[in-house]
Design a protein around this motif. Sequence first.
Motif, short mmCIF file in Angstrom:
data_model
loop_
_atom_site.label_atom_id
_atom_site.label_comp_id
_atom_site.label_asym_id
_atom_site.label_seq_id
_atom_site.Cartn_x
_atom_site.Cartn_y
_atom_site.Cartn_z
N PRO A 22 31.98 1.46 9.71
CA PRO A 22 31.96 2.86 9.26
C PRO A 22 30.65 3.21 8.58
O PRO A 22 29.94 2.33 8.07
N LEU A 23 30.33 4.47 8.59
CA LEU A 23 29.14 4.96 7.90
C LEU A 23 29.25 4.64 6.41
O LEU A 23 30.28 4.86 5.79
N SER A 24 28.16 4.12 5.83
CA SER A 24 28.23 3.72 4.42
C SER A 24 27.38 4.60 3.51
O SER A 24 27.69 4.71 2.32
N ALA A 58 14.22 28.77 10.85
CA ALA A 58 15.04 29.78 11.52
C ALA A 58 16.22 30.21 10.65
O ALA A 58 16.50 31.40 10.52
N ARG A 59 16.90 29.24 10.05
CA ARG A 59 18.03 29.58 9.18
C ARG A 59 18.51 28.33 8.46
O ARG A 59 18.13 27.21 8.78
N ASN A 60 19.37 28.55 7.47
CA ASN A 60 20.05 27.45 6.79
C ASN A 60 21.25 26.99 7.61
O ASN A 60 21.87 27.78 8.34
N LEU A 61 21.60 25.74 7.47
CA LEU A 61 22.87 25.25 8.01
C LEU A 61 23.98 25.57 7.01
O LEU A 61 23.74 25.58 5.80
N ASP A 62 25.17 25.83 7.53
CA ASP A 62 26.28 26.01 6.61
C ASP A 62 26.91 24.64 6.31
O ASP A 62 26.55 23.62 6.92
N ALA A 63 27.83 24.62 5.35
CA ALA A 63 28.41 23.35 4.90
C ALA A 63 29.10 22.61 6.03
O ALA A 63 29.02 21.38 6.13
N GLY A 64 29.80 23.36 6.90
CA GLY A 64 30.50 22.74 8.01
C GLY A 64 29.56 22.07 8.99
O GLY A 64 29.87 21.00 9.54
N GLU A 65 28.40 22.66 9.22
CA GLU A 65 27.44 22.08 10.16
C GLU A 65 26.83 20.79 9.60
O GLU A 65 26.56 19.85 10.35
N ILE A 66 26.61 20.76 8.30
CA ILE A 66 26.12 19.53 7.68
C ILE A 66 27.20 18.45 7.72
O ILE A 66 26.93 17.30 8.08
N TYR A 67 28.41 18.84 7.38
CA TYR A 67 29.56 17.94 7.44
C TYR A 67 29.72 17.36 8.85
O TYR A 67 29.94 16.16 9.03
N ASP A 68 29.60 18.21 9.85
CA ASP A 68 29.75 17.77 11.24
C ASP A 68 28.73 16.71 11.62
O ASP A 68 29.02 15.80 12.40
N GLN A 69 27.51 16.84 11.11
CA GLN A 69 26.50 15.82 11.39
C GLN A 69 26.94 14.46 10.88
O GLN A 69 26.78 13.44 11.56
N VAL A 70 27.50 14.45 9.68
CA VAL A 70 27.97 13.19 9.09
C VAL A 70 29.08 12.59 9.95
O VAL A 70 29.07 11.38 10.24
N VAL A 71 30.01 13.41 10.39
CA VAL A 71 31.10 12.93 11.25
C VAL A 71 30.55 12.37 12.56
O VAL A 71 30.95 11.30 13.03
N ALA A 72 29.60 13.09 13.16
CA ALA A 72 29.02 12.65 14.43
C ALA A 72 28.31 11.31 14.27
O ALA A 72 28.46 10.41 15.13
N VAL A 73 27.56 11.15 13.19
CA VAL A 73 26.84 9.89 12.99
C VAL A 73 27.82 8.76 12.66
O VAL A 73 27.65 7.62 13.09
N HIS A 74 28.87 9.07 11.89
CA HIS A 74 29.91 8.06 11.62
C HIS A 74 30.53 7.57 12.94
O HIS A 74 30.73 6.36 13.15
N ASN A 75 30.84 8.51 13.83
CA ASN A 75 31.42 8.13 15.12
C ASN A 75 30.46 7.25 15.92
O ASN A 75 30.89 6.30 16.59
N GLN A 76 29.18 7.56 15.87
CA GLN A 76 28.19 6.71 16.54
C GLN A 76 28.14 5.32 15.92
O GLN A 76 28.01 4.32 16.63
N SER A 77 28.25 5.26 14.60
CA SER A 77 28.23 3.98 13.91
C SER A 77 29.41 3.11 14.35
O SER A 77 29.25 1.90 14.59
N MET A 78 30.56 3.73 14.48
CA MET A 78 31.73 2.98 14.94
C MET A 78 31.59 2.56 16.41
O MET A 78 31.93 1.43 16.78
#
Length: 354
Positions: free
Chosen positions: A162-164, A136-156
């Motif tokens: 913290p996400l490693s 459908a489309r590419n993700l922008d940098a912020g959307e990729i970054y947000d995934q990392v933050v969301a998964v880090h929060n889940q890890s905590m």
Amino acid sequence: MSQSVEVKAKKLKDLRKVSDEDLKSYLKEIGEKPFRAKQIKEWIWKKSAQSIDEMTNLSKTTRERLQQDFVINAVKIDHSQKSTDGTIKSAIKLHDDHLVESVLIPTDSRTTACVSSQVGCSLSCKFCATGYMDRARNLDAGEIYDQVVAVHNQSMEHFDIPLSNIVYMGMGEPLLNYKNVLDSVERITSPDGLNMSPKRITISTAGIAKMIKKLGDDQVKFNLALSLHAANDQKRDKIMPINETNTLDALRDALNYFYKKTGNKITFEYILFYDFNDSIQDAKELYEFWKRVPARINIIEYNPISEANYQKADEHTLDKFSKYLTDRGVNVHVRKSRGKDIDAACGQLANKKS
């Protein structure tokens, strides 16, 4: 009027996509001091602000003015599933209601985020559920970054650590979204962002030779993984159509170029399919390819999908295959799948609800 309605009505620009210089100019125009630009960028990339309202060291008037012209198109977790082995798969809703999937993979010593770079995929690998979706489309940098933050929060939240590590092995082909992927890595690794080491990041590609060379030219610091899965062109053509225009010879040359330019780790990912690429002859071909590229090899058990008829190789065959390689000095790691019961394992991401 709600902020989401305003975004659609006015098509406000994502504040994360505004350059430092343009932001300083804007702030000057509205009577604010240019140093506020640094504060705003810190809120966005260091503190992972999801909205302008969170920027509490800005005056209420400034925040209200910013909201007239900008928005932060932050992602949201639509729903999550937790596997019996602790793996957590999340459907991530983007600002335009598209969904991608991210996975948190925990072990005793670390947690890894598997993130997506595209909505769907255009490469049509025959064994991969995402390959049966349209891109459908590419993700922008912020959307990729947000995934990392969301998964880090889940890890905590779930494991109190913290996400490693981060692997770009979710939905999509990262090298077909080159600029946004590299921009996201920059934000994730920057001291002004999440400050993660690039050595803890691996980007996986189905094999686009010219873009692998571009990674070398750009002197990237992260690791590279090639989804190989067959070490002769005839077999690889059958399961990965991209091989028809990016042959093994072309990939070998590109990988060696990448290594010469960066010295970064290269990994071959090799899914073992029953009675297709699991013979000793296949192991020999893989060994011969490995001899010409400085790499380690991850052998991965196949995770069946409804769209394809492939089956995973049995344990005895897997052991013989890996032994052939290790006996010849190859650095081999047999990777057991995680999250199979929730369709979160390698090749299974396709936005399916339980």
